[in-house]
Design an enzyme around this catalytic site. Structure first.
Site, PDB file in Angstrom:
ATOM      1  N   ASP A 132      51.588  40.804  43.124  1.00  0.00           N
ATOM      2  CA  ASP A 132      51.375  40.506  41.708  1.00  0.00           C
ATOM      3  C   ASP A 132      50.057  41.090  41.192  1.00  0.00           C
ATOM      4  OD1 ASP A 132      53.776  39.173  41.604  1.00  0.00           O
ATOM      5  OD2 ASP A 132      52.905  37.157  41.667  1.00  0.00           O
ATOM      6  N   ASP A 149      35.710  41.939  37.697  1.00  0.00           N
ATOM      7  CA  ASP A 149      35.331  40.595  38.161  1.00  0.00           C
ATOM      8  C   ASP A 149      36.510  39.917  38.854  1.00  0.00           C
ATOM      9  OD1 ASP A 149      33.561  38.529  38.653  1.00  0.00           O
ATOM     10  OD2 ASP A 149      33.900  37.544  36.732  1.00  0.00           O
TER      11      ASP A 149
END
Length: 410
Positions: A132, A149
């Site tokens: 995913d 991040d």
């Protein structure tokens, strides 16, 4: 997120938001950073998330404008959080704050790691998460963006879509146009980002910006943590890691080798190692990583996975005896009783009680949405039905729709 200061009044949780003329009540604060807070909000049966940005004392809206502009450009991918809209909130103290109305997601990989208790996650869960996130990164990188991040807290499970999604694009930038000096979180920071951050801190201008390769490094660390069940922040900061990270990865895998079948372990190890080259040019791309043989191996979820990851389908165990299955009148009565009970918690779309294996005697209840199934799971677990304690787990909607019922889920 950019560091800002805020008054206590501004940090206090609001009771409600007025969004496009409709009142949404705040149910809980889901998280708080230095520049924004995230809330779960509801209006009637609808639920969403609101990300409220703190007031910038300098009068700028940098964090809000940056994240909203990135999110607007990357909408439409199933593995990226959905942005429903943007609005301004006027709180009782006369302060206007900028907000994003977002899709409400469920458990984060960070929470899953806490619950793993140093055991490591199942191959099914690791494969699901890896695929995913790589799908999201392939799309993001193709659009020219670096997430910058990626960490366990920024990968969340969607109960209704049954997949993991990327969130928090506050540090994201267009590759080749890096407008953020300090990127990535300690413990998931690529070596080139570490160097660039150090130079920026020293006031030295760096010629080259970071590339999409920093996201693959972060994902490699996340997957290694999911496999080992341990936080690796101190490990990746150690001199031993800098000298020979490959040997440390090998050691982590050999330590867990007895728990998992050998071939998938080797494929996962090689996939992770392909993301953790010190030289970003040698690192695998997201698109190439999806071609790993690790993704061709079919895995079944463990029972722990089905408890941890909500879906619209509930599976009830320890409810039906064989004797109920072969008397047609009794069988029909049981189905009606179960429907009646389960409809107390939400809209039941379908209910199945298989008479033969696989799934013999288990009760599968498909709800209209994951919110209803979560409420049912919470309230049915531990209840007694015909003198027996009910065990309620979730079940993959896709497998249920295909009629694929796992014989055994360890």
């Amino acid at each position: 997120m950019a560091v800002t200061s805020a008054t206590a009044e501004q940090k206090a949780s609001p009771a409600l938001f007025e969004i496009y003329g409709k009142i949404w009540n705040v149910q809980a604060r889901l998280g708080q950073g230095v520049s924004a807070s995230v809330y779960r909000v509801s209006s009637g049966r609808a639920t969403s998330a609101v990300k409220e940005f703190q007031v910038d004392p300098q009068g700028g809206d940098y964090g809000y404008l940056k994240e909203s502009s990135v999110l607007e450009k990357i909408q439409g991918h199933k593995n990226i959080v959905t942005l429903y809209g943007m609005f301004t909130n006027h709180n009782p103290f006369g302060v206007a704050t900028h907000c994003l109305l977002l899709e409400l997601l469920d458990v984060s990989v960070s929470e899953l790691l806490v619950r793993a208790s140093n055991q490591g996650h199942s191959m099914w869960l690791i494969q699901h998460c890896a695929r995913d996130v790589l799908e999201a990164l392939t799309f993001l990188h193709r659009e020219g963006f670096v997430h910058a991040d990626l960490k366990p807290r920024n990968v969340l499970w969607s109960a209704d879509d049954e997949c993991f999604k990327l969130i928090d694009f506050g540090l994201s930038f267009k590759e080749g146009h890096q407008d953020v000096k300090y990127i990535q979180t300690d413990g998931y920071r690529a070596p080139e980002a570490e160097l660039q951050n150090s130079l920026a801190q020293a006031g030295v201008e760096s010629d080259s910006g970071c590339t999409t390769a920093v996201d693959l490094w972060s994902l490699g660390i996340v997957l290694l943590e999911m496999y080992s069940g341990m936080k690796l922040k101190e490990t990746v900061k150690s001199q031993e890691w800098k000298d020979n990270s490959s040997a440390i990865v090998d050691h982590i895998f050999s330590s867990n080798a007895l728990v998992y079948p050998a071939i998938p372990v080797f494929h996962l190890r090689d996939l992770i190692k392909s993301m953790l080259h010190n030289d970003p040019k040698l690192r695998s791309t997201a698109k190439a990583a999806l071609m790993s043989p690790f993704f061709s191996i079919p895995f079944a979820p463990h029972i722990e996975d089905l408890v941890l990851l909500p879906t619209p389908v509930l599976r009830l165990l320890n409810v039906i005896d064989d004797s109920h299955l072969y008397n047609e009148d009794e069988y029909e009565d049981i189905i009606e009783d179960m429907k009646e009970e389960c409809q107390k918690y939400g809209t039941v779309v379908s209910l199945l009680i298989p008479k033969e294996n696989p799934g013999k005697g288990q009760v599968f209840v498909e709800y209209a949405n994951a919110g209803d199934s979560k409420e049912a799971q919470r309230l049915l677990t531990g209840r007694t039905f015909d003198g027996k304690f009910v065990v309620a787990t979730f079940y993959p909607l896709g497998a249920y729709k295909r009629g694929y019922l796992y014989q055994t889920v360890q």
